[in-house]
Design an enzyme around this catalytic site. Structure first.
Site, PDB file in Angstrom:
ATOM      1  N   VAL A  59       0.839  -1.200   0.000  1.00 15.55           N
ATOM      2  CA  VAL A  59       0.000   0.000   0.000  1.00 15.55           C
ATOM      3  C   VAL A  59       0.877   1.254   0.000  1.00 15.55           C
ATOM      4  O   VAL A  59       0.389   2.361   0.162  1.00 15.55           O
ATOM      5  CB  VAL A  59      -0.944  -0.005   1.231  1.00 15.55           C
ATOM      6  CG1 VAL A  59      -1.888  -1.187   1.184  1.00 15.55           C
ATOM      7  CG2 VAL A  59      -0.146  -0.011   2.540  1.00 15.55           C
TER       8      VAL A  59
ATOM      9  N   CYS B 135     -13.672   8.047   3.001  1.00 16.84           N
ATOM     10  CA  CYS B 135     -14.720   8.178   4.008  1.00 16.84           C
ATOM     11  C   CYS B 135     -15.402   6.823   4.221  1.00 16.84           C
ATOM     12  O   CYS B 135     -15.718   6.125   3.265  1.00 16.84           O
ATOM     13  CB  CYS B 135     -15.746   9.219   3.563  1.00 16.84           C
ATOM     14  SG  CYS B 135     -17.149   9.318   4.687  1.00 16.84           S
TER      15      CYS B 135
ATOM     16  N   HIS C 140      -4.501  -4.155  -2.437  1.00 17.48           N
ATOM     17  CA  HIS C 140      -4.850  -3.830  -1.050  1.00 17.48           C
ATOM     18  C   HIS C 140      -4.989  -2.331  -0.813  1.00 17.48           C
ATOM     19  O   HIS C 140      -4.991  -1.882   0.325  1.00 17.48           O
ATOM     20  CB  HIS C 140      -3.808  -4.422  -0.086  1.00 17.48           C
ATOM     21  CG  HIS C 140      -3.854  -5.928  -0.049  1.00 17.48           C
ATOM     22  ND1 HIS C 140      -2.893  -6.691   0.572  1.00 17.48           N
ATOM     23  CD2 HIS C 140      -4.753  -6.807  -0.558  1.00 17.48           C
ATOM     24  CE1 HIS C 140      -3.198  -7.985   0.434  1.00 17.48           C
ATOM     25  NE2 HIS C 140      -4.313  -8.084  -0.246  1.00 17.48           N
TER      26      HIS C 140
ATOM     27  N   CYS D  14     -19.473  14.622   4.780  1.00 22.32           N
ATOM     28  CA  CYS D  14     -20.592  14.074   5.562  1.00 22.32           C
ATOM     29  C   CYS D  14     -20.292  13.951   7.058  1.00 22.32           C
ATOM     30  O   CYS D  14     -21.178  13.593   7.832  1.00 22.32           O
ATOM     31  CB  CYS D  14     -21.013  12.713   4.989  1.00 22.32           C
ATOM     32  SG  CYS D  14     -19.897  11.370   5.447  1.00 22.32           S
TER      33      CYS D  14
HETATM   34  P1  NAD Z   1       4.935 -10.232   4.570  1.00 23.66           P
HETATM   35  O1  NAD Z   1       5.478  -9.199   5.490  1.00 23.66           O
HETATM   36  O2  NAD Z   1       4.009 -11.234   5.096  1.00 23.66           O
HETATM   37  O3  NAD Z   1       6.139 -11.032   3.888  1.00 23.66           O
HETATM   38  C1  NAD Z   1       7.246 -10.403   3.338  1.00 23.66           C
HETATM   39  C2  NAD Z   1       8.056 -11.436   2.558  1.00 23.66           C
HETATM   40  O4  NAD Z   1       9.124 -10.759   1.916  1.00 23.66           O
HETATM   41  C3  NAD Z   1       8.668 -12.538   3.421  1.00 23.66           C
HETATM   42  O5  NAD Z   1       8.377 -13.789   2.829  1.00 23.66           O
HETATM   43  C4  NAD Z   1      10.176 -12.252   3.355  1.00 23.66           C
HETATM   44  O6  NAD Z   1      10.946 -13.428   3.349  1.00 23.66           O
HETATM   45  C5  NAD Z   1      10.291 -11.544   2.026  1.00 23.66           C
HETATM   46  N1  NAD Z   1      11.437 -10.648   1.888  1.00 23.66           N
HETATM   47  C6  NAD Z   1      12.057  -9.912   2.849  1.00 23.66           C
HETATM   48  N2  NAD Z   1      13.050  -9.168   2.310  1.00 23.66           N
HETATM   49  C7  NAD Z   1      13.048  -9.430   0.972  1.00 23.66           C
HETATM   50  C8  NAD Z   1      13.805  -8.953  -0.126  1.00 23.66           C
HETATM   51  N3  NAD Z   1      14.801  -8.065   0.026  1.00 23.66           N
HETATM   52  N4  NAD Z   1      13.506  -9.436  -1.368  1.00 23.66           N
HETATM   53  C9  NAD Z   1      12.516 -10.343  -1.554  1.00 23.66           C
HETATM   54  N5  NAD Z   1      11.762 -10.819  -0.550  1.00 23.66           N
HETATM   55  C10 NAD Z   1      12.019 -10.364   0.698  1.00 23.66           C
HETATM   56  O7  NAD Z   1       4.307  -9.427   3.351  1.00 23.66           O
HETATM   57  P2  NAD Z   1       3.109  -9.763   2.361  1.00 23.66           P
HETATM   58  O8  NAD Z   1       3.208 -11.152   1.859  1.00 23.66           O
HETATM   59  O9  NAD Z   1       3.105  -8.643   1.408  1.00 23.66           O
HETATM   60  O10 NAD Z   1       1.789  -9.691   3.233  1.00 23.66           O
HETATM   61  C11 NAD Z   1       1.618  -8.755   4.265  1.00 23.66           C
HETATM   62  C12 NAD Z   1       0.415  -7.846   4.175  1.00 23.66           C
HETATM   63  O11 NAD Z   1       0.846  -6.653   4.804  1.00 23.66           O
HETATM   64  C13 NAD Z   1      -0.032  -7.437   2.809  1.00 23.66           C
HETATM   65  O12 NAD Z   1      -1.406  -7.517   2.811  1.00 23.66           O
HETATM   66  C14 NAD Z   1       0.398  -5.980   2.627  1.00 23.66           C
HETATM   67  O13 NAD Z   1      -0.694  -5.203   2.154  1.00 23.66           O
HETATM   68  C15 NAD Z   1       0.723  -5.497   3.994  1.00 23.66           C
HETATM   69  N6  NAD Z   1       1.997  -4.729   4.118  1.00 23.66           N
HETATM   70  C16 NAD Z   1       2.343  -3.787   3.205  1.00 23.66           C
HETATM   71  C17 NAD Z   1       3.550  -3.107   3.336  1.00 23.66           C
HETATM   72  C18 NAD Z   1       3.929  -2.083   2.288  1.00 23.66           C
HETATM   73  O14 NAD Z   1       3.042  -1.514   1.658  1.00 23.66           O
HETATM   74  N7  NAD Z   1       5.231  -1.863   2.061  1.00 23.66           N
HETATM   75  C19 NAD Z   1       4.414  -3.368   4.394  1.00 23.66           C
HETATM   76  C20 NAD Z   1       4.030  -4.343   5.327  1.00 23.66           C
HETATM   77  C21 NAD Z   1       2.818  -5.018   5.162  1.00 23.66           C
HETATM   78 ZN    ZN Z   2     -18.214  11.223   3.865  1.00 22.82          ZN
END
Ligand code: NAD
Ligand code: ZN
Length: 244
Positions: A101, A125, A117, A148
């Protein structure tokens, strides 16, 4: 680093789909959720990023999200994000689906991007769906809608909320139609994103996972590159430059 089989697939591919997760932004300095970074003030992120938390503890919910936005202020896309912009240009049909995100794929410049996501740089809102981009947000501990009066939420899918059905369909179609599917930096446990590589595989795609750690997808992937995304994707751009 890459097998001959993958290079032949990529040389001839028309349609490539990529799914990314928090790991691709790790090299930009954004903490991932799982593992030791998955806590904020000793609370589990999976309990904070929920609709219940927004309803029951709006101060804590918004303190958490304002902190996450603050973290993003000085953060920039890394070589993995920029490589995906280059990679997009090599294929007629290329879709980048992200669970992140953080807005970094958009800043880097990918064109066909599905933010499954949502995007934390906007507020939405909870009642009338009015959208406010970050540049226009007033300094408020808890933001309320200026149309609103209802409480606003960050325009992201909270745990327990359904995904935007149109974006999900777009992601599923891109997965079903591709010849090569890359799963990059995701722990492959959050549904429905975790099912996308299986949709691709069932439709004949070659599945490549890029992740230094194993995930539930690892044993089902056709090829596993267990190094950081920035290193792997920089190398991939050099190869595509040669073979395409
Ligand atoms: P996760 O945190 O569950 O997993 C992260 C994965 O990335 C792990 O498997 C890890 O081994 C791997 N990883 C770590 N460093 C790496 C690198 N340098 N290169 C490649 N892989 C690497 O994340 P997810 O699977 O995206 O799920 C988590 C949820 O949390 C999602 O729904 C997401 O929307 C949200 N989230 C988003 C952010 C962001 O926007 N940056 C950050 C944290 C969580
Ligand atoms: Zn509103």
């Amino acid at each position: 680093m890459f097998s001959q089989k993958l290079l032949i697939r990529l040389k001839n591919a028309f349609n490539v789909t990529v799914l990314t997760g928090a790991g691709i932004s790790a090299d930009s300095g954004i903490p991932t959720f799982r593992g030791p970074d998955g806590l904020w003030k000793d609370q589990e992120v999976e309990k904070l990023a929920t609709l219940e938390a927004l309803e029951n503890e709006p101060e804590v919910f918004w303190e958490f999200y304002n902190w996450r936005r603050q973290l993003l202020k000085d953060i920039k896309p890394n070589f993995a994000h920029f490589s995906l912009v280059d990679i997009e240009n090599y294929f007629e049909d290329f879709t980048l689906i992200t669970q992140n995100v953080d807005n970094l794929h958009a800043i880097a410049g990918n064109k066909n991007l599905v933010e499954l996501h949502g995007n934390i740089t906007r507020n939405r809102c909870t009642s009338c769906d009015h959208i406010v981009p970050m540049e226009q947000m007033a300094e408020q501990a808890i933001p309320y809608c200026d149309k609103c009066g209802a409480i606003m939420k960050p325009d992201v899918v909270l745990f327990g909320e359904p995904l935007n059905p149109k974006l999900l369909r777009q992601a599923q179609t891109a997965s079903a139609e591709c010849e090569v599917f890359f799963s990059i930096g995701t722990s492959s446990v959050v549904e429905p994103a975790a099912s996308l590589p299986y949709i691709a595989k069932a439709n004949g795609a070659y599945i490549v996972e890029i992740n230094p750690e194993s995930t539930p997808l690892t044993e089902n992937a056709d090829e596993v590159i267990n190094i950081p995304a920035a290193k792997a994707l920089t190398a991939l751009v050099l190869i595509l430059d040669r073979i395409r």
